[in-house]
Design a protein around this motif. Structure first.
Motif, PDB file in Angstrom:
ATOM      1  N   GLU A   1      39.393  51.787  24.904  1.00  0.00           N
ATOM      2  CA  GLU A   1      38.025  52.269  24.886  1.00  0.00           C
ATOM      3  C   GLU A   1      37.131  51.378  25.750  1.00  0.00           C
ATOM      4  O   GLU A   1      37.463  50.215  26.027  1.00  0.00           O
ATOM      5  CB  GLU A   1      37.509  52.288  23.445  1.00  0.00           C
ATOM      6  N   ALA A   2      36.033  51.955  26.188  1.00  0.00           N
ATOM      7  CA  ALA A   2      35.128  51.213  27.060  1.00  0.00           C
ATOM      8  C   ALA A   2      34.507  50.057  26.308  1.00  0.00           C
ATOM      9  O   ALA A   2      34.211  50.132  25.106  1.00  0.00           O
ATOM     10  CB  ALA A   2      34.054  52.145  27.606  1.00  0.00           C
ATOM     11  N   LEU A   3      34.332  48.960  27.034  1.00  0.00           N
ATOM     12  CA  LEU A   3      33.726  47.777  26.426  1.00  0.00           C
ATOM     13  C   LEU A   3      32.225  47.984  26.321  1.00  0.00           C
ATOM     14  O   LEU A   3      31.539  48.227  27.327  1.00  0.00           O
ATOM     15  CB  LEU A   3      34.039  46.541  27.280  1.00  0.00           C
TER      16      LEU A   3
ATOM     17  N   ILE B   1      34.772  33.888  32.378  1.00  0.00           N
ATOM     18  CA  ILE B   1      34.440  35.303  32.222  1.00  0.00           C
ATOM     19  C   ILE B   1      35.525  36.010  31.414  1.00  0.00           C
ATOM     20  O   ILE B   1      35.231  36.890  30.594  1.00  0.00           O
ATOM     21  CB  ILE B   1      34.241  35.973  33.609  1.00  0.00           C
ATOM     22  N   ALA B   2      36.772  35.614  31.611  1.00  0.00           N
ATOM     23  CA  ALA B   2      37.840  36.203  30.805  1.00  0.00           C
ATOM     24  C   ALA B   2      37.695  35.805  29.350  1.00  0.00           C
ATOM     25  O   ALA B   2      37.936  36.615  28.436  1.00  0.00           O
ATOM     26  CB  ALA B   2      39.205  35.762  31.338  1.00  0.00           C
ATOM     27  N   LEU B   3      37.292  34.556  29.109  1.00  0.00           N
ATOM     28  CA  LEU B   3      37.097  34.079  27.741  1.00  0.00           C
ATOM     29  C   LEU B   3      35.996  34.872  27.051  1.00  0.00           C
ATOM     30  O   LEU B   3      36.152  35.320  25.908  1.00  0.00           O
ATOM     31  CB  LEU B   3      36.753  32.591  27.781  1.00  0.00           C
ATOM     32  N   LEU B   4      34.890  35.062  27.749  1.00  0.00           N
ATOM     33  CA  LEU B   4      33.766  35.807  27.157  1.00  0.00           C
ATOM     34  C   LEU B   4      34.150  37.262  26.939  1.00  0.00           C
ATOM     35  O   LEU B   4      33.890  37.839  25.871  1.00  0.00           O
ATOM     36  CB  LEU B   4      32.557  35.696  28.078  1.00  0.00           C
ATOM     37  N   THR B   5      34.792  37.863  27.926  1.00  0.00           N
ATOM     38  CA  THR B   5      35.174  39.267  27.797  1.00  0.00           C
ATOM     39  C   THR B   5      36.192  39.455  26.676  1.00  0.00           C
ATOM     40  O   THR B   5      36.140  40.457  25.939  1.00  0.00           O
ATOM     41  CB  THR B   5      35.754  39.777  29.125  1.00  0.00           C
ATOM     42  N   HIS B   6      37.105  38.524  26.537  1.00  0.00           N
ATOM     43  CA  HIS B   6      38.095  38.618  25.470  1.00  0.00           C
ATOM     44  C   HIS B   6      37.435  38.560  24.102  1.00  0.00           C
ATOM     45  O   HIS B   6      37.774  39.326  23.183  1.00  0.00           O
ATOM     46  CB  HIS B   6      39.108  37.486  25.620  1.00  0.00           C
ATOM     47  N   CYS B   7      36.467  37.650  23.942  1.00  0.00           N
ATOM     48  CA  CYS B   7      35.762  37.571  22.667  1.00  0.00           C
ATOM     49  C   CYS B   7      34.978  38.850  22.388  1.00  0.00           C
ATOM     50  O   CYS B   7      34.932  39.321  21.247  1.00  0.00           O
ATOM     51  CB  CYS B   7      34.825  36.367  22.676  1.00  0.00           C
ATOM     52  N   GLN B   8      34.360  39.403  23.416  1.00  0.00           N
ATOM     53  CA  GLN B   8      33.649  40.669  23.231  1.00  0.00           C
ATOM     54  C   GLN B   8      34.608  41.773  22.788  1.00  0.00           C
ATOM     55  O   GLN B   8      34.289  42.562  21.890  1.00  0.00           O
ATOM     56  CB  GLN B   8      32.955  41.057  24.536  1.00  0.00           C
TER      57      GLN B   8
ATOM     58  N   THR C   1      43.368  47.126  23.749  1.00  0.00           N
ATOM     59  CA  THR C   1      42.078  46.481  23.514  1.00  0.00           C
ATOM     60  C   THR C   1      41.024  47.084  24.425  1.00  0.00           C
ATOM     61  O   THR C   1      41.329  47.568  25.524  1.00  0.00           O
ATOM     62  CB  THR C   1      42.181  44.972  23.771  1.00  0.00           C
ATOM     63  N   PRO C   2      39.775  47.060  23.991  1.00  0.00           N
ATOM     64  CA  PRO C   2      38.700  47.646  24.810  1.00  0.00           C
ATOM     65  C   PRO C   2      38.642  47.010  26.195  1.00  0.00           C
ATOM     66  O   PRO C   2      38.778  45.801  26.370  1.00  0.00           O
ATOM     67  CB  PRO C   2      37.436  47.324  23.999  1.00  0.00           C
ATOM     68  N   GLY C   3      38.459  47.865  27.180  1.00  0.00           N
ATOM     69  CA  GLY C   3      38.335  47.408  28.549  1.00  0.00           C
ATOM     70  C   GLY C   3      39.652  47.166  29.245  1.00  0.00           C
ATOM     71  O   GLY C   3      39.653  46.698  30.390  1.00  0.00           O
TER      72      GLY C   3
ATOM     73  N   CYS D   1      52.455  45.744  30.936  1.00  0.00           N
ATOM     74  CA  CYS D   1      51.577  45.104  31.910  1.00  0.00           C
ATOM     75  C   CYS D   1      50.139  45.524  31.616  1.00  0.00           C
ATOM     76  O   CYS D   1      49.884  46.679  31.258  1.00  0.00           O
ATOM     77  CB  CYS D   1      51.952  45.487  33.342  1.00  0.00           C
ATOM     78  N   VAL D   2      49.205  44.602  31.793  1.00  0.00           N
ATOM     79  CA  VAL D   2      47.816  44.829  31.432  1.00  0.00           C
ATOM     80  C   VAL D   2      46.932  44.579  32.644  1.00  0.00           C
ATOM     81  O   VAL D   2      47.125  43.593  33.373  1.00  0.00           O
ATOM     82  CB  VAL D   2      47.389  43.910  30.271  1.00  0.00           C
ATOM     83  N   CYS D   3      45.974  45.460  32.835  1.00  0.00           N
ATOM     84  CA  CYS D   3      44.935  45.273  33.836  1.00  0.00           C
ATOM     85  C   CYS D   3      43.614  45.159  33.093  1.00  0.00           C
ATOM     86  O   CYS D   3      43.133  46.136  32.505  1.00  0.00           O
ATOM     87  CB  CYS D   3      44.907  46.445  34.817  1.00  0.00           C
ATOM     88  N   SER D   4      43.037  43.958  33.093  1.00  0.00           N
ATOM     89  CA  SER D   4      41.809  43.723  32.336  1.00  0.00           C
ATOM     90  C   SER D   4      41.167  42.439  32.834  1.00  0.00           C
ATOM     91  O   SER D   4      41.840  41.562  33.406  1.00  0.00           O
ATOM     92  CB  SER D   4      42.111  43.621  30.834  1.00  0.00           C
ATOM     93  N   VAL D   5      39.874  42.334  32.599  1.00  0.00           N
ATOM     94  CA  VAL D   5      39.193  41.072  32.915  1.00  0.00           C
ATOM     95  C   VAL D   5      39.618  39.991  31.929  1.00  0.00           C
ATOM     96  O   VAL D   5      39.711  38.810  32.272  1.00  0.00           O
ATOM     97  CB  VAL D   5      37.672  41.283  32.897  1.00  0.00           C
ATOM     98  N   ALA D   6      39.910  40.392  30.707  1.00  0.00           N
ATOM     99  CA  ALA D   6      40.195  39.453  29.623  1.00  0.00           C
ATOM    100  C   ALA D   6      41.675  39.087  29.594  1.00  0.00           C
ATOM    101  O   ALA D   6      42.395  39.349  28.614  1.00  0.00           O
ATOM    102  CB  ALA D   6      39.758  40.048  28.298  1.00  0.00           C
ATOM    103  N   THR D   7      42.157  38.507  30.676  1.00  0.00           N
ATOM    104  CA  THR D   7      43.534  38.011  30.717  1.00  0.00           C
ATOM    105  C   THR D   7      43.539  36.651  31.396  1.00  0.00           C
ATOM    106  O   THR D   7      42.536  36.221  31.975  1.00  0.00           O
ATOM    107  CB  THR D   7      44.457  38.953  31.511  1.00  0.00           C
TER     108      THR D   7
END
Length: 1556
Positions: free
Chosen positions: A393-395, A600-607, A708-710, A734-740
């Motif tokens: 789902e969208a973040l 930014i990955a840390l923040l996005t992951h927490c979100q 996970t979202p996003g 495989c995952v495509c995300s900012v939170a990696t």
């Protein structure tokens, strides 16, 4: 808002940390809002009960989180196997009864507690690499079956409280509980009961059994009060205990009880040699005709042995080896004479039908080629469409969301400074410390200031923004870690959390050090208590750990920090692509990588986590994970979450991709999670196939939620190009995300392969322009976008093209009588490469109270269960003592260290079971014997192919000096008389003492006169006639030589016999008696000392000397000469008998005629250029073969001086031989391999001292090793290299070859080309082919030329079966034609069958007129590029091995020395080795140099080495003490004596393993 933290668990330091989220949106919760508990690790169903119990009875006075922590702690003890179910129930009931008196016992035992009026909703998050169950009753919700074939009805409330626990992504401590899987395993084992074949149990020496008993171990610590379920982990019950406890990572010290035979060596090399020569009287077992047959006809082989038995040469008595002790098995039953029965039992077991073999190697001539793996037509294949990537789902975007993690901390630290953030609890559940948001904010600022301004100087600070800093905190101090982590973020430095090193030898600690070094870490932050507990040197400083960089240890407590100025404030910037922290990851091979996570990955992951789990303020979590890494860090330090009883929320995560998927809490409790029952066979082929739960080999899995979202997730093939899988295919997520994660720190290549993956479709096009990250998780996407995890890449074992999960095999092993014999948390499964395929190895810690028999039966049942359920065999199953497996700092087992110990042979198991017969199915096909081809066809084929017939000859014996007067004499006695007249004062013999002084010497005249007096003694006192046999029982010396020529003067036939050894008379005297009887000696001549020994009580107890022929003492010789010396008339008459024991244990006397003696001496004289002016040093035993000829005959014939050095003197003075060669400036010397080995080992560290004493070997031009075997290249090269600095030229070291039919065929001599070395293909050699390869080629075997062919000797290579000549590219039997061939065996019974076969053979084709003698040795001829003295190309003879010792296994011919060389290289503790076949099984006997505890380490190493290098499966491995393998005086192993001793149970082995 409040959170609590407490400590539970055992050696894994399970933690309860309660942290409040910094990222939750402001909710409508008031101060009295519900404290919701979240337990995220794979907590079992009882953990849910405990959490729900607390919520339901939260209103009772006093029942608060401390009691919850105690209750959860007790259950974790139960779950890790540290407490029994009964003990847990008792303590649980007692604890709850105090708070809920009205509940009585029902509360403690009920599956679900009574429902209060207002039951709160709980959110439960579960971290796991795979949510997997074996039973449909294991989840606390109604099961929805995803697959149409497995529809099931909803379950009732009692089942809702059950949950099956699986391993987390962080450690291997988590174990498995599944009643259904246990039932499946028991059902499989029940099927095996009726057709079960008894497996032979290994034999173990009593001392080894004692040392592995429960009394020898340190009892494992346990805090549960349950003795029978105590685990081996440490009880880390507080910080003080952690600081004061000793390190328990090393192996425990075992008991020192040992048998007398193992504590002392069973005789040195000298005793072993004497024992070997004396063992000819032991009873011989007839070996199977297919391996010991001398000729092509097995009946002929039997006739040969029968004939030798009639000759009396193998009439041996039962011999006890050394200080033999009774051996017993685990059941305590003595195993006297049970060895052969066990081998037969093993053979019967191996005859049972096995799994159909895979595609085998095939043999094309002698090349083993691996056939391309053909797919099994019946194997399942994916049938679905290509999968479509699934997007989460969208973040969500929130206006007041903090722009960075530091900003979130600033907000809560300033808005709610007094709100409790974390409460630390002690082991009793009482609060230790409460950390508020204000304290966290202020302390983090203080620490950030000190990091940047107080380390180093103002001009050169040690830490700058962007630098890496290590965080070293124990798991019982989350407060200090949290402050240090946020302090690093505020200081803009990168924290690298690692575990606390408890010792300098922690498992995996060195790899952590490599990571710190690569990251450039120079500062380590730690707490005061942790700093005091670190290992210290004598000066009080923390030593540098192995592999670690030099670190400055900085304590983070406020009392050690300076207060920052009021105007200093950390720069808080928005989240960017700078690295926030580095998390270490341990790979499958033990290497440690650092995964970088950006801000930014840390923040996005927490979100994403907050949005996914709907986290809000004022919620409380319970963290039982390691808060320094992975899910424990993300949820415990960075976010928060809640627990709902209606839903289990497992998540899938990895260090590289962070959180991949998580199951959302649902409002509607009637919506159950997804579930599927999958065929385990299909999973091994990477295919999803639905099965029924009635099948035994099924795996039930539940989903881990949605993406996970996003995030965007796809499944790609694990190997090769990252192509999308089909919908029913298992692949890597495989995952495509900012939170990696973004990279492996400092490893560009590995980063590209993992973090920059671009999946492609089946058409080859990219599915996205953005890069994906490999998660290391295996699974598939189910209906509705649900993610299913079936395993991890690190836990994948590929065996014969099929994938097996290590966790599944562990679960199967533990389902076989769980926790009865092994510890639940202490079992490791991994694979090793053996023979071009992966093999499964299982290692477990055995409980000390388990008996040998019980443990062995459990091991057998585990093998059956794994074979039946998983369809794969186990190569090795080993049980080690408790507390000996390497541990991680958190207390779990260190898998890569265990694997490394196994590969190095350092596990020290107490029980081991190898199963190479059942799991190795890719052996080369057995060689098929071709239809009989006539020798004429072979010869024609060689001619057509251009191969010359393998034959060669030495120079003509008639080319002698015309001035040589000796050639005119036909008898050696005449030569001595001639020399006594012409050169009476010329010294022929000089005997040296152990100190190097001349003890006695003989001139020509002195020898002649002493021989006359001996002849007078024989004629007068002995009353002997012409042709009578006389046994000469003398020590090496002058007396033996005089007695020999005295016999010739008297017309008698001498037989030299080694005297009995005074310290071992009971085993050596029977051999003397046997030779005297077989040779029909009419008289025995010896010295006064030996006469006294023969009449001693010890000798009379062994052999009655009164039944012997007369014994004459030559110390008292008559002074008068005999009336007349005997003058022989027949040159073909018998000169002497040469009795010797072959390497196969055959004792026989060879008749040597006067003609043969003369020709022999003439040939040696020409080859070695021996003249009266020469001096030759001889360090050989003078009783048989070339050693006797050089000692007694050659000096008289050639006139040179022989310097005699008895080999026995070297035992007290190893440098005697070389010092004599140096001081007397000898150019030619002869020795044996035993002498060379004694010098190499005894003088290896004394070369400088010998050089100072003036030892100079530069004058040596020929150092010849006399032997009847293949040249030992490694020994000769070691000898040459060792003494090169003393002047010894490597070219001067060479070998001679002789055998029973011809005592000297090759001898290097002083002239001619240097010895040639070739490298042959060992695989070709097994097929009797000779193919030369380059040095260093695979399967190359170095062979050295056995010396130059003697003058007058002709050699041809013949087929030992067809007796036809062979080409020079074939391996065949060496046949020899020479004037100094033996005349035949001395029978004494008138049977001449062997004589015509061995001494008078003719070729079946070609030159059928020449009479040849068969040497019984296999070899080949090779024409070299070198030229001899005549200018012709040199023909080199290469001896490969004895035909009688060659083993026919799998249709191929193996030589024992090749296998023994591989075995000796397999392990550093193997001193010596011998192999022999029995009933088509290969038996390997190794001598252990070291502690008996290392004995079982040798079994896997030996089995693997022989498989890898020779494609043979070892049937039996016998581990013995040093000195057990019998070796004769020439340094040759007596393998048949060893075989007889093993089969008669006389070896007193330390351990005997029967491989399945």
């Amino acid at each position: 808002m409040q959170a609590h933290f407490g400590k539970v668990g055992t050696g894994t330091c399970l933690l309860l940390c309660c942290i409040i989220s910094f990222f939750s949106e402001t909710s409508g919760c008031s101060d009295s809002c519900l404290r919701t508990v979240s337990v995220f690790r794979s907590v079992p169903p009882e953990g849910l009960k405990i959490a729900a119990l607390f919520l339901e009875y939260r209103d009772f006075t006093g029942f608060v989180l401390p009691s919850l922590a105690l209750l959860l702690s007790m259950y974790l003890y139960l779950f890790t196997g540290d407490i029994t179910q009964k003990g847990y129930e008792k303590k649980r009931s007692k604890l709850i009864r105090a708070y809920v008196p009205h509940a009585g016992g029902n509360l403690a035992t009920s599956d679900s507690p009574p429902h209060p009026p207002h039951r709160p909703q709980l959110k439960y998050s579960h971290s796991a690499t795979r949510a997997s169950i074996r039973d449909h009753d294991k989840y606390s919700c109604d099961d929805t079956v995803l697959w149409p074939m497995s529809h099931r009805a909803p379950l009732g409330p009692p089942a809702a409280a059950r949950f099956h626990r699986r391993r987390t992504s962080g450690t291997r401590d988590e174990r498995y509980r599944s009643d259904v899987h246990t039932e499946a395993v028991q059902a499989v084992l029940a099927r095996h009961v009726e057709r079960k074949v008894a497996v032979p149990m290994p034999s173990k020496r009593r001392s080894l059994v004692v040392q592995t008993s429960m009394d020898a171990y340190t009892p494992p610590d346990s805090s549960s009060g349950s003795d029978e379920e105590a685990g081996p982990g440490d009880d880390m019950s507080g910080m003080e205990h952690w600081m004061s406890r000793p390190s328990q990572l090393g192996p425990v010290h075992l008991g020192s009880t040992s048998s007398s035979s193992s504590s002392t060596q069973s005789g040195g090399s000298g005793n072993a040699g004497r024992l070997a020569d004396s063992l000819a009287h032991a009873q011989n077992h007839s070996a199977p005709p297919d391996v010991t047959g001398y000729s092509s006809d097995s009946s002929h082989s039997h006739t040969e042995r029968h004939h030798m038995a009639n000759m009396g040469t193998i009439a041996r008595n039962t011999q006890k080896y050394g200080n033999a002790e009774r051996m017993e098995t685990g059941d305590g039953v003595p195993v006297s004479s049970r060895v052969s029965a066990k081998i037969q039992q093993l053979v019967n077991t191996l005859k049972q039908p096995r799994r159909p073999p895979l595609r085998e190697f095939f043999v094309d001539d002698f090349d083993e080629l691996l056939e391309v793996q053909q797919p099994d037509p019946n194997q399942p294949r994916p049938e679905g469409a290509e999968m479509i990537p699934v997007r989460g789902e969208a973040l969500g975007v929130v206006t007041n969301w903090p722009p960075s993690l530091e900003a979130a901390l600033q907000r809560w630290g300033t808005i709610s400074p007094k709100a409790p953030c974390l409460t630390s609890l002690d082991t009793a559940g009482k609060p230790l410390y409460v950390l508020t948001y204000g304290k966290l904010w202020s302390r983090s600022i203080k620490l950030a200031y000190n990091i940047l301004h107080k380390l180093g100087s103002k001009q050169e600070p040690m830490v700058r923004p962007g630098d890496r800093v290590a965080l070293v905190f124990p798991n019982n101090d989350p407060v200090a870690f949290m402050v240090a982590f946020y302090g690093c973020l505020l200081a803009d430095v990168v924290p690298v959390p690692i575990e606390v090193p408890l010792s300098r030898k922690d498992a995996g600690s060195q790899q952590i050090g490599f990571l710190l070094g690569s990251c450039g870490v120079t500062v380590a932050l730690t707490s005061d208590a942790c700093h005091k507990g670190l290992p210290k040197s004598a000066t009080g400083e923390i030593p540098q750990f192995k592999g670690w960089p030099k670190l400055l240890w900085f304590v983070t407590e406020s009392k050690h920090l300076s207060k920052p100025p009021r105007d200093w404030f950390p720069h808080i910037k928005d989240a960017n692509n700078d690295t926030a922290y580095i998390e270490y990851k341990t790979c499958k091979d033990g290497s440690v990588l650092g995964v970088t996570v950006t801000r930014i990955a840390l923040l996005t992951h927490c979100q994403a986590l907050t949005q996914s789990c709907s986290y809000t303020e004022a919620e409380t979590i319970v963290n039982v994970l390691d808060f320094k890494k992975d899910v424990g860090l993300w949820h415990g330090i960075l976010t928060t979450k809640g627990l709902r009883a209606e839903v289990i929320c497992p998540c899938a995560s990895s260090p590289e991709a962070l959180t991949v998927a998580i199951r959302r809490p649902v409002e509607d409790s009637s919506q159950p999670p997804g579930r599927g029952v999958l065929s385990m066979q299909g999973l091994t082929y990477g295919v999803v196939r639905v099965d029924t739960e009635e099948r035994l080999s099924v795996l039930t899995v539940q989903d881990v939620g949605t993406v996970t979202p996003g995030g965007l997730v796809c499944v790609v093939k694990p190997e090769g190009v990252p192509q999308l899988c089909q919908t029913d295919e298992i692949g890597e997520l495989c995952v495509c995300s900012v939170a990696t994660g973004t990279s492996y720190y400092g490893l560009t290549g590995m980063t590209k392969n993992t973090f920059e993956v671009y999946p492609v479709s089946s058409s080859g096009g990219l599915i996205s322009e953005y890069a994906f990250v490999r998660t290391g998780l295996l699974g598939f996407i189910g209906p509705g976008g649900l993610v299913f995890i079936t395993g991890k890449m690190d836990g994948l074992i590929m065996v014969s093209g099929r994938r097996h999960n290590a966790d599944d095999i562990v679960a199967t092993a533990l389902a076989v009588e769980p926790m009865k014999f092994v510890y639940r948390g202490r079992i490791a499964v991994f694979s090793v490469t053996v023979l071009r395929d992966e093999r499964i190895v299982v290692v477990a810690e055995q409980r000390p109270d388990s008996t040998e028999e019980d443990s062995f039966q459990w091991m057998s049942r585990v093998l059956q269960a794994i074979d039946s359920i998983h369809g794969v065999g186990v190569f090795c199953l080993a049980l080690v003592p408790a507390n000996t497996l390497p541990k991680t700092p958190l207390g779990g087992i260190h898998l890569s260290e265990i694997k490394q110990l196994y590969l190095e042979g350092g596990l020290h198991p107490c029980n081991v079971l190898m199963c190479p017969h059942t799991c190795v199915t890719n052996l080369p096909k057995p060689r098929q014997k071709q239809p009989e081809i006539g020798p004429a066809s072979v010869m024609v084929g060689n001619l057509v192919s251009g191969k010359r017939i393998a034959q060669a000859s030495g120079r003509d014996l008639g080319q002698t000096d015309d001035n040589d007067q000796v050639k005119h004499f036909l008898f050696l006695s005449e030569v001595l008389q001639w020399r006594a007249q012409t050169t009476p004062d010329h010294v022929l013999y000089t005997l040296l003492s152990s100190r190097g002084a001349v003890s006695s010497s003989l001139t020509c005249l002195q020898l002649h006169k002493r021989a006359e007096r001996v002849a007078a003694l024989l004629m007068e006192r002995g009353g002997l006639q012409e042709g009578d046999h006389v046994a000469l029982v003398y020590p090496p010396g002058i007396d033996l030589i005089a007695a020999f020529y005295g016999c010739l003067y008297a017309g008698c036939v001498p037989i030299t016999v080694r005297p009995p050894h005074p310290q071992n008379i009971s085993t050596t005297l029977p051999t003397v008696k046997m030779i005297v009887e077989v040779s029909h000696s009419a008289c025995v001549m010896t010295t006064a000392v030996i006469c006294k020994l023969l009449r001693s009580k010890e000798a009379m107890a062994t052999v009655d000397i009164r039944n012997w022929p007369p014994v004459l003492d030559t110390d008292d010789l008559p002074k008068k000469k005999p009336p007349a010396l005997y003058k022989p008339t027949n040159p073909d008459g018998l000169a002497y008998l040469d009795f010797s024991v072959s390497t196969t244990g055959m004792l026989a006397g060879v008749q040597m005629s006067h003609n043969a003696v003369g020709a022999f001496c003439r040939s040696v004289k020409l080859q070695c250029e021996l003249y009266p002016s020469r001096e030759v040093a001889i360090c050989l035993d003078p009783y048989c073969g070339l050693g006797f000829v050089l000692w007694c005959l050659c000096s008289v014939y050639s006139g040179h001086q022989s310097i005699l050095i008895p080999p026995v003197e070297l035992e007290s003075n190893p440098a005697l031989w070389l010092l004599a060669v140096s001081q007397m400036r000898v150019r030619d010397t002869f020795c044996s391999y035993s002498v060379m080995e004694l010098c190499t080992k005894g003088l290896g560290l004394q070369t400088e001292a010998l050089k100072a004493r003036g030892l100079d070997l530069s004058r040596v031009r020929a150092c010849v090793v006399v032997a009847e075997e293949r040249p030992r290249m490694s020994l000769t090269h070691s000898f040459s290299k060792l003494f090169k600095d003393l002047g010894l030229h490597p070219r001067s070291v060479s070998t001679a070859f002789g055998c029973r039919v011809n005592l000297a065929i090759c001898l290097q001599g002083t002239s001619g080309p240097d010895p040639t070395t070739v490298y042959v293909d060992m695989r070709a050699l097994r097929h009797d082919r000779v193919r030369l390869v380059e040095r260093g080629s695979p399967h190359s075997l170095p062979l050295m030329e056995s010396g130059k062919i003697l003058p007058g000797v002709r050699i041809i290579i013949a087929n030992p079966e067809t007796k036809g000549p062979l080409g020079d590219s074939h391996l065949g039997e060496i046949w020899v034609h020479s004037a100094h061939n033996g005349s035949g065996y001395y029978s004494g019974y008138g049977e001449e069958v062997l004589q015509s076969d061995h001494f008078n053979s003719r070729l079946s084709f070609g030159d059928t007129q020449t009479v040849w003698a068969r040497t019984g040795y296999l070899g080949f001829l090779r024409r070299t590029e070198l030229t001899d003295a005549n200018g012709e190309r040199h023909d080199a003879l290469f001896v490969v091995g004895a035909l009688e010792e060659a083993m026919e296994l799998r249709g191929m011919r193996y030589h024992p020395i090749d296998i023994e060389t591989s075995v000796i290289r397999a392990h550093k503790s193997i001193m010596e080795c011998a192999v022999f076949p029995w009933t088509n099984l290969l038996v390997v006997v190794v001598e252990l140099e070291g502690s008996e505890q290392e004995a079982l380490d040798l079994v896997p190493m030996v089995t693997k080495a022989v498989l890898e290098e020779h494609y043979l499966i070892v049937g039996v491995v016998v581990v013995t003490d040093i000195g057990v393998i019998p070796i004769n005086s020439r340094g040759e192993k007596q393998r048949m004596h060893l075989r007889d001793g093993f089969l008669q149970d006389q070896l007193d082995p330390i351990y005997v393993a029967y491989n399945m």
